[in-house]
Design an enzyme around this catalytic site. Structure first.
Site, PDB file in Angstrom:
ATOM      1  N   TYR B  99       0.849  -1.195   0.000  1.00  0.00           N
ATOM      2  CA  TYR B  99       0.000   0.000   0.000  1.00  0.00           C
ATOM      3  C   TYR B  99       0.882   1.241   0.000  1.00  0.00           C
ATOM      4  O   TYR B  99       1.984   1.240   0.560  1.00  0.00           O
ATOM      5  CB  TYR B  99      -0.891   0.038   1.249  1.00  0.00           C
ATOM      6  CG  TYR B  99      -2.006  -0.978   1.233  1.00  0.00           C
ATOM      7  CD1 TYR B  99      -3.233  -0.677   0.663  1.00  0.00           C
ATOM      8  CD2 TYR B  99      -1.831  -2.235   1.788  1.00  0.00           C
ATOM      9  CE1 TYR B  99      -4.258  -1.598   0.659  1.00  0.00           C
ATOM     10  CE2 TYR B  99      -2.855  -3.176   1.776  1.00  0.00           C
ATOM     11  CZ  TYR B  99      -4.068  -2.845   1.210  1.00  0.00           C
ATOM     12  OH  TYR B  99      -5.078  -3.771   1.197  1.00  0.00           O
ATOM     13  N   TYR B 138      -0.515 -10.233   0.047  1.00  0.00           N
ATOM     14  CA  TYR B 138       0.603  -9.802   0.879  1.00  0.00           C
ATOM     15  C   TYR B 138       0.666 -10.560   2.186  1.00  0.00           C
ATOM     16  O   TYR B 138      -0.342 -11.068   2.680  1.00  0.00           O
ATOM     17  CB  TYR B 138       0.579  -8.290   1.117  1.00  0.00           C
ATOM     18  CG  TYR B 138      -0.676  -7.705   1.749  1.00  0.00           C
ATOM     19  CD1 TYR B 138      -0.817  -7.644   3.136  1.00  0.00           C
ATOM     20  CD2 TYR B 138      -1.694  -7.184   0.952  1.00  0.00           C
ATOM     21  CE1 TYR B 138      -1.948  -7.077   3.710  1.00  0.00           C
ATOM     22  CE2 TYR B 138      -2.834  -6.625   1.523  1.00  0.00           C
ATOM     23  CZ  TYR B 138      -2.947  -6.579   2.902  1.00  0.00           C
ATOM     24  OH  TYR B 138      -4.075  -6.021   3.458  1.00  0.00           O
ATOM     25  N   ARG B 148      -2.681 -12.330   3.340  1.00  0.00           N
ATOM     26  CA  ARG B 148      -3.988 -11.867   2.907  1.00  0.00           C
ATOM     27  C   ARG B 148      -4.074 -12.152   1.424  1.00  0.00           C
ATOM     28  O   ARG B 148      -3.192 -11.793   0.654  1.00  0.00           O
ATOM     29  CB  ARG B 148      -4.153 -10.358   3.083  1.00  0.00           C
ATOM     30  CG  ARG B 148      -4.282  -9.738   4.441  1.00  0.00           C
ATOM     31  CD  ARG B 148      -5.518 -10.033   5.257  1.00  0.00           C
ATOM     32  NE  ARG B 148      -6.759 -10.491   4.657  1.00  0.00           N
ATOM     33  CZ  ARG B 148      -7.760  -9.711   4.271  1.00  0.00           C
ATOM     34  NH1 ARG B 148      -7.688  -8.417   4.388  1.00  0.00           N
ATOM     35  NH2 ARG B 148      -8.865 -10.214   3.769  1.00  0.00           N
ATOM     36  N   HIS B 151      -7.214  -8.646  -2.615  1.00  0.00           N
ATOM     37  CA  HIS B 151      -8.522  -8.077  -2.263  1.00  0.00           C
ATOM     38  C   HIS B 151      -8.520  -6.584  -2.541  1.00  0.00           C
ATOM     39  O   HIS B 151      -7.475  -5.943  -2.548  1.00  0.00           O
ATOM     40  CB  HIS B 151      -8.849  -8.334  -0.794  1.00  0.00           C
ATOM     41  CG  HIS B 151      -7.853  -7.712   0.148  1.00  0.00           C
ATOM     42  ND1 HIS B 151      -6.666  -8.327   0.478  1.00  0.00           N
ATOM     43  CD2 HIS B 151      -7.851  -6.527   0.799  1.00  0.00           C
ATOM     44  CE1 HIS B 151      -5.974  -7.537   1.303  1.00  0.00           C
ATOM     45  NE2 HIS B 151      -6.672  -6.434   1.515  1.00  0.00           N
ATOM     46  N   HIS B 153     -10.410  -3.158  -1.003  1.00  0.00           N
ATOM     47  CA  HIS B 153     -11.253  -2.634   0.070  1.00  0.00           C
ATOM     48  C   HIS B 153     -12.303  -1.698  -0.505  1.00  0.00           C
ATOM     49  O   HIS B 153     -11.999  -0.901  -1.394  1.00  0.00           O
ATOM     50  CB  HIS B 153     -10.409  -1.846   1.077  1.00  0.00           C
ATOM     51  CG  HIS B 153      -9.423  -2.680   1.831  1.00  0.00           C
ATOM     52  ND1 HIS B 153      -9.729  -3.289   3.021  1.00  0.00           N
ATOM     53  CD2 HIS B 153      -8.140  -3.019   1.573  1.00  0.00           C
ATOM     54  CE1 HIS B 153      -8.668  -3.953   3.475  1.00  0.00           C
ATOM     55  NE2 HIS B 153      -7.687  -3.802   2.606  1.00  0.00           N
TER      56      HIS B 153
HETATM   57 FE   LIG Z   1      -5.786  -4.895   2.703  1.00  0.00          FE
END
Ligand SMILES: [Fe+3]
Lengths: 197, 224
Positions: B99, B138, B148, B151, B153
């Protein structure tokens, strides 16, 4: 992609999920935790008692809950919510939306607002929604300690008497208040179910 | 039998979840107080349509690394009625699973052309469209080797509706071990974007992700 729930002939709601640790901070730009001041340097202010609510959000260990996103919602000084249903209500305050949003870095916050009015048999209150890593959204409503309307408030009536104390915003000095939100464990703040209710 | 509010479950093996999940059952809201729980978020003024294109920092700038994808869908209530004018925010990791958020300390590769966040507003039919880069999975918890899956959000707000959710990708190798997926149980399928081909467009593929907002939250202001 419509999945019908045959039993009750409704669509299956999308699952709620956590907001995770990386909610973009810039999405909150332009949102305000100061509902008491009109934006853009205009002289007009919302009607009512200008107050400051200092507060914090803590986890099960008593540590501050960092990075939570807080959403506030309340009626104006005359007890009217600014919703589409109330758009023609003469008691709408043009200088007050009642909606504020804040992402707290460390778990502390200071909400500047006006004291909400009484709305029918509802005691003055502020709705608080908390979004955080690790949980789904949780929702509660905060009241003002010693307000005479608290005794009749229909929401407070459904909260066991010994827990009501935890929803009370306490006065610390003139125009200044304090509330501690405890997300889990001992002295946990009562939260409400706005999906099943 | 008296109806009870939900008991929120603690997400498996997640510290924050353990620390922050209320242990007590949620209290049901009596009818007399129900409407007061539905905020009306003021409109965002001057939302730039380019904010729905996450594949570039701005029009004319170079495209981010990875597979460009299109995500489309409809926001509606449980009866299939469109939810209009809702603000839809999305954010996702870049191709490498990183991110751009200042608190992402994973050290994974950044892409200077990928911010990974965008916003749009649903139209009169409740529809929305985003362009982004297919995110990487990640390693969220190196200490317990927990990944995870890929995905995106989603946050939906504005009007009376409110939902935080995530769109997942069918067949991701990390889906089955994801704590959030496990909590969803048999209903996981509604959180998977349905892949479709985009033969004449400059995308790797499209994903249809329809969003159904449950409960009474979306239906309080039906005239809007
Ligand atoms: Fe996330």
């Amino acid at each position: 992609m419509t999945h019908s729930n045959k039993k009750i002939n409704r669509l299956i709601p999308t699952n709620e999920d956590t907001i995770g640790p990386y909610y973009p901070i810039s999405f909150c730009d332009g949102d305000s935790i100061d509902m008491a001041t009109t934006k853009n340097g205009i002289i007009f202010k919302p009607e009512g008692e200008q107050i400051k609510v200092n507060g914090c959000v803590r986890d099960i260990n008593g540590n501050l809950a960092n990075g939570v996103l807080l959403e506030f919602w309340q009626a104006n000084a005359k007890g009217v919510y600014r919703t589409p249903d109330n758009i023609n209500d003469p008691d709408i305050d043009p200088w007050f939306t009642g909606y504020g949003r804040y992402r707290t870095m460390d778990g502390n916050f200071t909400l500047k607002t006006i004291k909400p009015g009484r709305c029918g048999d509802r005691a003055p209150n502020i709705t608080l929604t908390i979004f955080s890593d690790g949980i789904m959204r949780v929702v509660t409503q905060l009241f003002f300690e010693n307000d005479p309307a608290n005794d009749q408030d229909p929401l407070l009536q459904v909260v066991p008497e010994d827990l009501r104390e935890r929803l009370m915003i306490k006065k610390t000095k003139e125009n200044e208040y304090f509330i501690e939100i405890i997300m889990a464990g001992e002295n946990e703040t009562p939260f409400f179910d706005d999906l099943l209710s | 039998m008296t109806k009870l509010g939900r008991q929120i479950e603690i997400g498996p093996t997640d510290n924050t979840s353990n620390e922050r999940t209320p242990r007590n059952r949620l209290h049901l809201i009596p009818d007399a107080a129900r409407a007061s729980f539905v905020p009306w978020a003021p409109r965002i003024q001057g939302l730039d349509p380019a904010e729905a294109d996450l594949t570039r920092l701005a029009p004319g700038r170079p495209r981010a690394e990875g597979d460009p994808i299109k995500v489309t869908g409809k926001v509606m209530d449980e009866f299939g009625r469109p939810i209009r004018n809702s603000i839809i925010e999305i954010w996702n990791a870049n191709k490498f699973g990183r991110y751009s958020h200042i608190e992402d300390h994973s050290g994974l590769q950044l892409d200077p052309n990928f911010l990974g966040l965008g916003r749009t507003v649903s139209n009169d039919q409740g529809e929305y469209e985003f362009w982004t880069i297919r995110p990487g999975a990640y390693l969220a918890r190196p200490d317990i080797n927990r990944w995870r899956p890929k995905h995106i959000h989603f946050s939906i707000r504005g009007g009376s509706s409110r939902l935080i959710t995530q769109m997942y990708f069918d067949g991701d190798e990390h889906n089955d071990t994801d704590p959030m997926r496990i909590l969803m149980g048999d209903n996981f399928h509604v959180n998977i974007g349905k892949e479709y081909e985009t033969p004449d467009e400059d995308f790797d593929s499209g994903y249809q992700f329809d969003i159904v907002i449950g409960g009474k939250n979306p239906t309080f202001f039906e005239n809007i």
